[in-house]
Structure formats: C-alpha cells, structure tokens
Motif scaffolding. Structure first.
Motif, mmCIF file in Angstrom:
data_model
loop_
_atom_site.group_PDB
_atom_site.id
_atom_site.type_symbol
_atom_site.label_atom_id
_atom_site.label_comp_id
_atom_site.label_asym_id
_atom_site.label_seq_id
_atom_site.Cartn_x
_atom_site.Cartn_y
_atom_site.Cartn_z
ATOM 1 N N PHE A 94 1.137 -0.902 -0.101
ATOM 2 C CA PHE A 94 -0.411 -0.032 -0.233
ATOM 3 C C PHE A 94 0.729 1.104 -0.220
ATOM 4 O O PHE A 94 2.170 1.265 -0.011
ATOM 5 N N SER A 95 0.166 2.530 -0.325
ATOM 6 C CA SER A 95 1.024 3.915 0.202
ATOM 7 C C SER A 95 1.203 4.144 1.274
ATOM 8 O O SER A 95 2.364 5.106 1.358
ATOM 9 N N ASN A 96 0.573 3.255 2.336
ATOM 10 C CA ASN A 96 1.056 3.996 3.459
ATOM 11 C C ASN A 96 2.521 3.241 4.144
ATOM 12 O O ASN A 96 3.043 2.635 4.640
ATOM 13 N N GLY A 97 2.986 2.558 2.970
ATOM 14 C CA GLY A 97 4.647 1.457 3.326
ATOM 15 C C GLY A 97 3.938 0.028 4.178
ATOM 16 O O GLY A 97 4.390 -1.078 4.486
ATOM 17 N N GLY A 98 2.333 -0.076 4.215
ATOM 18 C CA GLY A 98 2.422 -1.496 4.711
ATOM 19 C C GLY A 98 1.957 -2.597 3.716
ATOM 20 O O GLY A 98 1.771 -2.154 3.010
ATOM 21 N N VAL A 99 1.517 -3.893 4.688
ATOM 22 C CA VAL A 99 1.547 -5.249 3.456
ATOM 23 C C VAL A 99 0.732 -5.921 4.333
ATOM 24 O O VAL A 99 1.117 -6.509 5.098
ATOM 25 N N SER A 100 -0.046 -6.597 2.924
ATOM 26 C CA SER A 100 -0.852 -7.424 3.621
ATOM 27 C C SER A 100 -0.785 -8.839 2.354
ATOM 28 O O SER A 100 -0.641 -8.851 1.979
ATOM 29 N N LEU A 101 -1.287 -9.960 3.534
ATOM 30 C CA LEU A 101 -1.418 -10.848 2.773
ATOM 31 C C LEU A 101 -3.001 -11.778 3.156
ATOM 32 O O LEU A 101 -3.157 -11.723 4.003
ATOM 33 N N PHE A 102 -3.096 -11.771 1.937
ATOM 34 C CA PHE A 102 -4.880 -12.321 2.199
ATOM 35 C C PHE A 102 -4.540 -14.514 1.478
ATOM 36 O O PHE A 102 -3.968 -14.653 0.694
ATOM 37 N N THR A 103 -6.011 -14.582 2.014
ATOM 38 C CA THR A 103 -6.273 -16.145 1.042
ATOM 39 C C THR A 103 -6.633 -15.836 0.041
ATOM 40 O O THR A 103 -7.526 -14.539 -0.009
ATOM 41 N N PRO A 104 -7.305 -16.996 -1.103
ATOM 42 C CA PRO A 104 -8.498 -16.209 -1.879
ATOM 43 C C PRO A 104 -9.307 -16.265 -1.301
ATOM 44 O O PRO A 104 -9.442 -15.769 -2.897
ATOM 45 N N ARG A 105 -9.965 -16.476 -1.075
ATOM 46 C CA ARG A 105 -11.200 -15.592 -0.531
ATOM 47 C C ARG A 105 -11.398 -14.317 -0.246
ATOM 48 O O ARG A 105 -12.282 -14.027 0.475
ATOM 49 N N ALA A 107 -9.376 -13.314 3.159
ATOM 50 C CA ALA A 107 -9.340 -13.797 4.486
ATOM 51 C C ALA A 107 -8.152 -12.517 4.766
ATOM 52 O O ALA A 107 -6.928 -13.557 3.672
ATOM 53 N N VAL A 108 -8.113 -11.832 5.633
ATOM 54 C CA VAL A 108 -6.258 -10.989 5.892
ATOM 55 C C VAL A 108 -5.702 -12.535 6.504
ATOM 56 O O VAL A 108 -6.382 -12.925 8.302
ATOM 57 N N CYS A 109 -4.219 -12.733 6.678
ATOM 58 C CA CYS A 109 -3.072 -13.395 7.412
ATOM 59 C C CYS A 109 -2.501 -12.962 8.311
ATOM 60 O O CYS A 109 -2.260 -13.379 9.148
ATOM 61 N N LEU A 110 -2.293 -11.880 7.653
ATOM 62 C CA LEU A 110 -1.092 -10.865 8.622
ATOM 63 C C LEU A 110 -0.682 -9.739 8.422
ATOM 64 O O LEU A 110 -1.101 -9.519 6.542
ATOM 65 N N SER A 111 -0.609 -8.661 8.792
ATOM 66 C CA SER A 111 -0.360 -7.440 8.182
ATOM 67 C C SER A 111 0.861 -6.439 8.837
ATOM 68 O O SER A 111 0.385 -7.191 10.271
ATOM 69 N N PHE A 112 1.676 -6.264 8.265
ATOM 70 C CA PHE A 112 2.970 -4.995 8.890
ATOM 71 C C PHE A 112 3.331 -4.542 7.953
ATOM 72 O O PHE A 112 2.865 -4.045 6.907
ATOM 73 N N LEU A 113 3.919 -4.109 8.532
ATOM 74 C CA LEU A 113 4.613 -2.346 7.927
ATOM 75 C C LEU A 113 6.410 -1.714 8.557
ATOM 76 O O LEU A 113 6.660 -1.960 9.684
ATOM 77 N N LEU A 114 6.997 -2.197 7.903
ATOM 78 C CA LEU A 114 7.901 -1.718 7.709
ATOM 79 C C LEU A 114 8.590 -0.594 8.142
ATOM 80 O O LEU A 114 9.867 -0.342 8.546
ATOM 81 N N GLY A 269 -4.178 -1.682 4.474
ATOM 82 C CA GLY A 269 -4.334 -0.003 3.956
ATOM 83 C C GLY A 269 -5.734 0.265 4.737
ATOM 84 O O GLY A 269 -6.322 1.933 3.939
ATOM 85 N N THR A 270 -6.024 -0.172 5.251
ATOM 86 C CA THR A 270 -7.777 0.457 6.383
ATOM 87 C C THR A 270 -7.197 0.916 7.793
ATOM 88 O O THR A 270 -8.045 1.355 8.729
ATOM 89 N N VAL A 271 -5.843 0.214 8.485
ATOM 90 C CA VAL A 271 -5.715 1.115 9.928
ATOM 91 C C VAL A 271 -4.807 1.935 9.687
ATOM 92 O O VAL A 271 -3.970 1.788 8.782
ATOM 93 N N ARG A 272 -4.055 2.600 11.009
ATOM 94 C CA ARG A 272 -3.106 3.539 10.945
ATOM 95 C C ARG A 272 -1.977 2.798 11.069
ATOM 96 O O ARG A 272 -1.793 1.694 11.783
ATOM 97 N N ALA A 273 -1.780 3.423 10.302
ATOM 98 C CA ALA A 273 0.430 2.914 10.356
ATOM 99 C C ALA A 273 0.995 2.639 11.599
ATOM 100 O O ALA A 273 1.809 1.804 11.934
ATOM 101 N N GLN A 274 1.311 3.189 12.633
ATOM 102 C CA GLN A 274 1.453 2.816 14.217
ATOM 103 C C GLN A 274 1.494 1.652 14.599
ATOM 104 O O GLN A 274 1.576 0.714 15.242
ATOM 105 N N ASP A 275 0.133 1.038 14.282
ATOM 106 C CA ASP A 275 -0.915 0.001 14.651
ATOM 107 C C ASP A 275 -0.116 -0.888 14.185
ATOM 108 O O ASP A 275 -0.087 -2.279 14.698
ATOM 109 N N ILE A 276 0.692 -1.155 13.093
ATOM 110 C CA ILE A 276 1.243 -2.025 12.756
ATOM 111 C C ILE A 276 2.810 -1.900 11.923
ATOM 112 O O ILE A 276 3.325 -2.874 11.449
ATOM 113 N N GLN A 277 2.921 -0.963 12.841
ATOM 114 C CA GLN A 277 4.683 -0.135 13.201
ATOM 115 C C GLN A 277 6.147 -1.563 13.167
ATOM 116 O O GLN A 277 5.361 -1.955 14.895
#
Length: 466
Positions: A94-105, A107-114, A269-277
């Motif tokens: 995402f444009s905020n630097g975050g990364v998320s992994l989704f299942t083929p259906r 569902a979010v498996c993991l979100s993080f931001l480096l 892409g829907t949470v604050r950056a500091q929540d997953i930093q």
C-alpha cells in the motif's frame, strides 16, 4: 500457441469494472488444479477475487468489491505469494508502506509495516541452492528503500513455528533493510540467489545480488554480503508486541486451543501505520553499486528475471518507456538483444515442459530452450521468441489478439486475460527448436512474416547489441 481455458466471462470483462490498476494470477495444484485471479480496480481501493477450476472449467467469484484501502491509502503493488506448494496467498503493498497477505477468499492472514513509504514492487526470490539458506521476498519502496524479508518467518507468523524447530529462534519477522544509493529513480528490482560477478571469474562460489531498474543508471547490480544476511544474522526482527499482534490476527491453524477467538482481520490499507509498524534497529545499510548499465535517456519500467539454471548466466527481459524490450545479462550488465516498437510491452518467460518443476533449477540444456513471450497491448501482437540459441533470439510464433489485455505468469505458466474476460494459456509443447522454427518461416528476421503476404505479424524492429 493459445489454448483457451475459459470463454469470455462477464465477471472478468472490463466493460463493467473498467481497466484494473493491478491484476495477478496464481496456480494451485489441488482439486485437479485451479487458477486464482486477483484484480484491483482503477481507484486502488477495491479488489475482486476469482477462481477458475480446471475440473469444472468454470469461473467462481470468491469476493467482489472487497475494501482493502481507505482514508487516502491505495494499493501500489500486488503479487501472489506461495505459503506452500499447495497454497497461495495474495500479497498487497500500500501507499502507506503497509503490507497484507490475503487468502484466495479475501481473509487477512498478516499485516505489517516496515518503512512508511509506498511499496512499489513485491518480488519473490528463487528457491536457494545452498542448504540452510532461506528463501526471501523483496519489497521495493519509494526513495530506493529495499526490504528483504525471510519467507520462512512470514510462514511462521501465519502458521506458527514448525514442530522440532529451534527454541531459541527469535520470534517475529526476520528482515533486513537496505538503501539503493546513487540512483535517480528505482521502479523494479530482482533478487539473484546465485550469480558469478564478471570480475571474479576464478571464484567458484557465486553470491547473492540485487538488480535495480529505473533511471540514472538504467540498470545497476548490487552485491549482498551472504554472511550479513544469512538466517542467523537478520538483525532486524519484530518485537514481541508485533508477534503477539500478528498471532492475534492470523488463523490459528497450528494451535490447539479452541477457546481462543481471533479478532477481526484487518488490511494494512485500512489501519493507522503505527498500529502495524515494526520497530527498526538502526538505519538501512547502503548497497553499493558493483556494476551498472548507463543510458541517460532510458527509463526502465519492468524487469522480468529468467528461470535460473545451475552455473548458468542470469538473464532478464527489461522493458523501458520508449517501447523497447532488452535482453540483458545481469552479471555483466550487457545488453544482448534489443526489440523496438513494443510500447507498454508486457513480457514473461515460458519454461520448457521438460522442467523438473516450477521451482527447480533448470539444466543448461533446458535453459537454452527457454522462450520469451512479448505482448504489445497497443498493437494486439503476441510473440514467442527463442532467446538462447547459437544464432541469437529468433521468433518462433506470432498471433493477433485483443488490444489492452494482460499477460500473466505463474510458476512457469503464462496466461493471457483479454478485456472481454477470455482466458488463454500460452503453451508450446514441446518448445520447438529454433532451427525448425526457421523452416516454418517464423524466425523474426526483419521484414519476415509468420505467413506469406501478411504484414500483420511484422515486428517493428529487432537487433543485437554489441
């Protein structure tokens, strides 16, 4: 050349949804085989997920108009990520630097931001040759920031550590941050797990490297110190808070406690950056330029690494902003061949059917029969080239298709998704020898066409490079 696997589909057609900003496919070898398709709409906030089942021959809409970004954040990169040989996850940057992994259906498996900078590319490295090395995924972010993340650590964050693993292994993501210096812009990268720098011809042990594409310089090669980025020395790792946060988000597939109910999964892409930093220790290390290809006027757009071969040359197809496709040796930074007249070109590598597997190294004999597929979406021209023959690249086949389609690759297979929603697999089994292609009048020499008295298949230009 084209094998239709699904006729024009209203749900995949762009008449309703419009041209997507990103689209990606992934093969899964379960239940007779299936093809997962992810499409991000033009505003970068919604994704559609589909699955084509080979057994039924039908397209299933798994999730439509799923919101993955909001509050000014948009999708900036998207690729499928192999959690295992049977399961693929959709990795979105995402444009905020975050990364998320989704299942083929969906569902979010993991979100993080480096790093809080837009994610420009997500590139998965080849399976390492040396024992003990981890497979890695590269996240190219704005301003030349490069994050290299251990695939095993992502898998452990989602599924938990495997049984019998080391108890003293640091919990969380294992990653390393780098800065690509002295480059005006960087738009794409690729990871080289095994390469032989041209100045070290007598060193029999190849090292790892990163190739960056952009402008000034057009291409640059950066060597990675294998000792510094090995499994034991990923200096940055997520703090225990991130580990706890991530485990509360992911499906508890490897845990036995049934009374633990995870909270709702969220997209980065829907949470604050500091929540997953992720807490970072120190500054990114600079990856100094080892070799470069200088062309002040050329601007790169896309870099596609060829399937690797034991002790073989690292090749790549490079697209630039002037409608040219270049065949490059990445170890010497030399342009071996140049195709002209392919504005907005899309390219992919077609592996021979004799390969041992999509992730296995190819023998030199098999690599010599690799095919390069070039799609010119403005002209509706699709071509297959043999690139490693003794006489240089030669065109094997060409066909006219719809304009403005999408060339998609997954595990050595290539698909063409046309705007009407039709899906074709590009397949030449076996990949013919260039000598036989010449007899069929499809060698791609200037002015020579695939059919007599036809100008439809004439390539705009093709030449070698000294």
């Amino acid at each position: 050349m084209l094998e239709q696997i699904h006729n024009a589909s209203p749900c995949l057609s762009e008449e309703r949804s419009g041209a997507p900003s990103f689209i990606a496919v992934a093969e899964e070898y379960v239940d007779g085989g299936s093809l997962n398709i992810a499409r991000c709409n033009s505003d970068g906030r919604l994704i559609d997920l589909f699955r084509w089942c080979a057994r039924r021959g039908a397209i299933e809409a798994l999730e439509m108009a799923k919101v993955v970004a909001s509050k000014g954040t948009v999708v900036t990169a998207m690729e499928w990520f192999p959690l295992s040989a049977e399961q693929q996850l959709l990795c979105i940057g995402f444009s905020n630097g975050g990364v998320s992994l989704f299942t083929p259906r969906g569902a979010v498996c993991l979100s993080f931001l480096l790093v809080p900078k837009p994610v420009l590319r997500i590139r998965l490295g080849h399976v390492p040759v040396l024992p003990g090395e981890e497979r890695k995924v590269a996240l190219l972010q704005d301003s030349g920031v490069l994050a290299i993340v251990s695939v095993d650590s992502i898998r452990e964050m989602i599924c938990g550590a495997p049984r019998g693993s080391e108890g003293n292994k640091e919990e969380g993501l294992r990653f390393r941050l780098f800065q690509l210096p002295r480059r005006e812009s960087t738009v794409d990268i690729c990871l080289l797990t095994e390469m032989q720098p041209y100045e070290e011809a007598f060193n029999t042990h190849g090292g790892a490297g990163v190739v960056a594409l952009g402008s000034n310089p057009f291409l640059s090669l950066h060597l990675l110190d294998a000792d510094r980025i090995s499994v034991r020395s990923f200096l940055n790792s997520a703090a225990s808070a991130l580990g706890s946060y991530a485990r509360s988000l992911v499906p508890l597939t490897s845990r036995t406690k049934s009374d633990v109910v995870p909270p709702r999964f969220v997209s980065a892409g829907t949470v604050r950056a500091q929540d997953i930093q992720v807490p970072i220790r120190g500054k990114p290390d600079e990856l100094l330029v080892y070799a470069k290809f200088i062309d002040p006027t050329r601007v790169g757009e896309r870099l596609e690494l060829a399937p690797r071969c034991h002790h073989g040359t690292a090749l790549a197809a490079v697209c630039d902003a002037y409608g040219r496709v270049g065949l490059f040796c990445l170890e010497t930074m030399r342009c071996l061949h140049l195709w002209k007249g392919y504005r907005d070109a899309q390219v992919a590598w077609l592996q021979p059917s004799t390969q041992a597997g999509a992730h296995q190294p190819l023998s030199i004999e098999v690599q010599s029969r690799l095919g390069l597929v070039i799609y010119a979406p403005r002209r509706g021209l699709l071509e297959l080239w043999a690139v490693a023959g003794p006489q240089g690249p030669q065109r094997l086949e060409a066909i006219v298709v719809e304009s403005d389609g999408h060339l998609l690759a997954s595990q050595g297979q290539i698909y063409l998704l046309q705007p009407c929603g039709r899906i074709d697999r590009i397949r030449v089994q076996p990949l013919v020898d260039p000598a036989s292609a010449k007899a069929a009048s499809t060698t791609g020499e200037p002015g020579q066409n695939s059919e007599p008295d036809s100008e439809v298949f004439g390539s705009a230009g093709s030449e070698g490079s000294d």
